[in-house]
Design a protein around this motif. Structure first.
Motif, PDB file in Angstrom:
ATOM      1  N   PHE A 273       0.823  -1.215   0.000  1.00  0.00           N
ATOM      2  CA  PHE A 273       0.000   0.000   0.000  1.00  0.00           C
ATOM      3  C   PHE A 273       0.852   1.259   0.000  1.00  0.00           C
ATOM      4  N   ALA A 274       1.789   1.378   0.950  1.00  0.00           N
ATOM      5  CA  ALA A 274       2.576   2.610   1.080  1.00  0.00           C
ATOM      6  C   ALA A 274       3.496   2.812  -0.114  1.00  0.00           C
ATOM      7  N   ALA A 275       3.976   1.717  -0.701  1.00  0.00           N
ATOM      8  CA  ALA A 275       4.883   1.816  -1.851  1.00  0.00           C
ATOM      9  C   ALA A 275       4.143   2.243  -3.113  1.00  0.00           C
ATOM     10  N   GLU A 276       2.892   1.809  -3.269  1.00  0.00           N
ATOM     11  CA  GLU A 276       2.165   2.019  -4.516  1.00  0.00           C
ATOM     12  C   GLU A 276       1.226   3.218  -4.501  1.00  0.00           C
ATOM     13  N   ALA A 277       0.774   3.631  -3.335  1.00  0.00           N
ATOM     14  CA  ALA A 277      -0.282   4.647  -3.269  1.00  0.00           C
ATOM     15  C   ALA A 277       0.211   6.022  -3.686  1.00  0.00           C
ATOM     16  N   LYS A 278      -0.464   6.608  -4.633  1.00  0.00           N
ATOM     17  CA  LYS A 278      -0.342   8.036  -4.952  1.00  0.00           C
ATOM     18  C   LYS A 278      -1.597   8.718  -4.415  1.00  0.00           C
ATOM     19  N   SER A 279      -2.735   8.202  -4.844  1.00  0.00           N
ATOM     20  CA  SER A 279      -4.006   8.491  -4.181  1.00  0.00           C
ATOM     21  C   SER A 279      -4.288   7.308  -3.257  1.00  0.00           C
TER      22      SER A 279
ATOM     23  N   THR B 226      -6.215  16.190  -7.487  1.00  0.00           N
ATOM     24  CA  THR B 226      -6.803  17.457  -7.031  1.00  0.00           C
ATOM     25  C   THR B 226      -6.310  17.875  -5.653  1.00  0.00           C
ATOM     26  N   SER B 227      -5.543  17.003  -4.982  1.00  0.00           N
ATOM     27  CA  SER B 227      -5.100  17.217  -3.599  1.00  0.00           C
ATOM     28  C   SER B 227      -6.280  17.362  -2.635  1.00  0.00           C
ATOM     29  N   ALA B 228      -7.402  16.751  -2.994  1.00  0.00           N
ATOM     30  CA  ALA B 228      -8.609  16.829  -2.176  1.00  0.00           C
ATOM     31  C   ALA B 228      -8.768  15.567  -1.334  1.00  0.00           C
ATOM     32  N   PHE B 229      -9.148  15.737  -0.078  1.00  0.00           N
ATOM     33  CA  PHE B 229      -9.301  14.640   0.871  1.00  0.00           C
ATOM     34  C   PHE B 229     -10.739  14.665   1.390  1.00  0.00           C
ATOM     35  N   THR B 230     -11.521  13.652   1.027  1.00  0.00           N
ATOM     36  CA  THR B 230     -12.953  13.637   1.295  1.00  0.00           C
ATOM     37  C   THR B 230     -13.312  12.526   2.276  1.00  0.00           C
ATOM     38  N   PHE B 231     -14.155  12.855   3.241  1.00  0.00           N
ATOM     39  CA  PHE B 231     -14.683  11.874   4.183  1.00  0.00           C
ATOM     40  C   PHE B 231     -16.137  11.591   3.844  1.00  0.00           C
ATOM     41  N   TYR B 232     -16.434  10.292   3.633  1.00  0.00           N
ATOM     42  CA  TYR B 232     -17.793   9.829   3.390  1.00  0.00           C
ATOM     43  C   TYR B 232     -18.291   9.073   4.619  1.00  0.00           C
ATOM     44  N   LYS B 233     -19.468   9.434   5.093  1.00  0.00           N
ATOM     45  CA  LYS B 233     -20.142   8.680   6.159  1.00  0.00           C
ATOM     46  C   LYS B 233     -21.379   8.029   5.560  1.00  0.00           C
ATOM     47  N   ASP B 234     -21.424   6.696   5.628  1.00  0.00           N
ATOM     48  CA  ASP B 234     -22.548   5.939   5.070  1.00  0.00           C
ATOM     49  C   ASP B 234     -22.818   6.315   3.614  1.00  0.00           C
ATOM     50  N   GLY B 235     -21.733   6.539   2.874  1.00  0.00           N
ATOM     51  CA  GLY B 235     -21.837   6.818   1.449  1.00  0.00           C
ATOM     52  C   GLY B 235     -22.120   8.259   1.085  1.00  0.00           C
ATOM     53  N   VAL B 236     -22.250   9.129   2.072  1.00  0.00           N
ATOM     54  CA  VAL B 236     -22.575  10.530   1.832  1.00  0.00           C
ATOM     55  C   VAL B 236     -21.383  11.399   2.223  1.00  0.00           C
ATOM     56  N   VAL B 237     -21.035  12.370   1.386  1.00  0.00           N
ATOM     57  CA  VAL B 237     -19.908  13.251   1.682  1.00  0.00           C
ATOM     58  C   VAL B 237     -20.195  14.086   2.925  1.00  0.00           C
TER      59      VAL B 237
ATOM     60  N   THR C 284      -3.207  21.443  -0.068  1.00  0.00           N
ATOM     61  CA  THR C 284      -2.990  22.356  -1.181  1.00  0.00           C
ATOM     62  C   THR C 284      -1.751  22.028  -2.004  1.00  0.00           C
ATOM     63  N   ASP C 285      -1.977  21.742  -3.293  1.00  0.00           N
ATOM     64  CA  ASP C 285      -0.914  21.496  -4.282  1.00  0.00           C
ATOM     65  C   ASP C 285       0.048  20.371  -3.869  1.00  0.00           C
ATOM     66  N   HIS C 286      -0.380  19.453  -3.036  1.00  0.00           N
ATOM     67  CA  HIS C 286       0.541  18.400  -2.603  1.00  0.00           C
ATOM     68  C   HIS C 286       0.710  17.315  -3.645  1.00  0.00           C
ATOM     69  N   GLY C 287      -0.341  16.968  -4.348  1.00  0.00           N
ATOM     70  CA  GLY C 287      -0.242  15.897  -5.342  1.00  0.00           C
ATOM     71  C   GLY C 287      -0.130  14.529  -4.694  1.00  0.00           C
ATOM     72  N   ASN C 288       0.772  13.691  -5.209  1.00  0.00           N
ATOM     73  CA  ASN C 288       0.916  12.330  -4.694  1.00  0.00           C
ATOM     74  C   ASN C 288       1.143  12.324  -3.187  1.00  0.00           C
ATOM     75  N   VAL C 289       0.553  11.317  -2.520  1.00  0.00           N
ATOM     76  CA  VAL C 289       0.646  11.273  -1.062  1.00  0.00           C
ATOM     77  C   VAL C 289       2.096  11.125  -0.597  1.00  0.00           C
ATOM     78  N   ASN C 290       2.944  10.434  -1.380  1.00  0.00           N
ATOM     79  CA  ASN C 290       4.389  10.424  -1.160  1.00  0.00           C
ATOM     80  C   ASN C 290       4.792   9.847   0.194  1.00  0.00           C
ATOM     81  N   LEU C 291       4.337   8.621   0.474  1.00  0.00           N
ATOM     82  CA  LEU C 291       4.699   7.953   1.716  1.00  0.00           C
ATOM     83  C   LEU C 291       6.063   7.282   1.585  1.00  0.00           C
TER      84      LEU C 291
END
Length: 275
Positions: free
Chosen positions: A107-113, A197-208, A215-222
């Motif tokens: 996961f940490a090696a492959e994740a960008k999003s 988009t550098s956007a981080f969204t939380f969904y509860k029960d399928g609803v945003v 801001t402007d971070h791009g890939n998570v870069n772990l």
């Protein structure tokens, strides 16, 4: 009687060709579209998945990762009724009890999003910081972690530490949110970071619930080389009774880690299918 060798050869030839023809016929072969499709092929986006459904009294077996058959090093949670089938029940105290694995696969090696998704059930407000999961780390960060999720009293906090030691805290504290998540009912949580988009969204029960910006971070870069494990149901700390070491006192089910940003439709499919 004289045996006609030539006739025998011809006869065997006819039989052989007939068998070959019959063997090559597409008797009941389904059309291409009828073949079962692999929903997560090797190297696919779902990197770690624990359904907690194995019907066993062995705590290591009921918490096995279904992507690479990775067994936990330790499991101090117990089985309980889940959203479907079985789930995992946290202990009644905060004395460093958790499910721990050597690594969250790649996961940490492959994740960008990424997407972290699970079902949770908690009876009443959390007792301070309680962690559905964390990634302990040797990166030298003061928290001892690379990634962690806290349900902390009246708010949710998601912390990410990247290779450059950038460590934003994403906080969701909308009115009534935590009360609705700790009403002793099963709720689905999905945290989706989209590198495009550098956007981080939380969904509860399928609803945003809401979207936060990195801001402007791009890939998570772990930094995968520094990730020292995965804990389900605990923070990354190593000191008993320290807030970074607290565990989850409620129940968890269907824990997933994707190296991609699920769409709103895909998140909703997890909810409606109780997956």
């Amino acid at each position: 009687m004289k045996i006609n060798i030539s006739m025998i050869k011809k006869a065997f030839g006819i039989v052989f060709v007939s068998i070959a023809f019959i063997g090559c016929q597409e008797m009941d072969r389904p059309t291409l579209g009828d073949y079962p499709k692999d929903q997560n092929p090797v190297g696919g986006p779902l990197k770690f998945y624990v359904p907690f459904d194995d019907n066993t009294t062995d705590p290591l077996k009921f918490a096995v990762d279904n992507i690479r058959a990775k067994f936990p090093n330790d499991n101090q949670f117990t089985q309980t009724d889940g959203i479907t089938g079985k789930g995992a029940q946290g202990p009644a105290d905060h004395i460093q009890k958790y499910i721990t694995y050597s690594k969250p696969n790649d996961f940490a090696a492959e994740a960008k999003s990424f997407t972290i998704a699970f079902w949770e059930k908690h009876n009443g407000a959390t007792k301070g910081a309680e962690y559905p999961f964390s990634l302990p780390s040797s990166n030298g960060h003061w928290s001892g972690g690379t990634m962690m999720l806290m349900f902390d009293g009246s708010e949710i906090k998601f912390v990410i530490v990247d290779k450059n030691m950038s460590d934003p805290w994403f906080v969701w504290n909308e009115a009534g949110l935590m009360a609705s998540l700790t009403d002793n009912q099963w709720h689905h949580c999905a945290f989706v970071y989209d590198a495009s988009t550098s956007a981080f969204t939380f969904y509860k029960d399928g609803v945003v619930v809401s979207t936060k910006m990195w801001t402007d971070h791009g890939n998570v870069n772990l930094d995968d080389s520094k990730v020292a494990g995965l804990r389900i149901g605990s923070g990354p700390g190593n000191t008993p009774n320290d807030w970074l070491s607290n565990n989850w006192l409620g129940s968890l089910d269907q824990f997933r880690m994707y190296a991609t940003a699920l769409t709103a439709i895909e998140v909703n499919q997890l909810v409606t299918g109780k997956l």
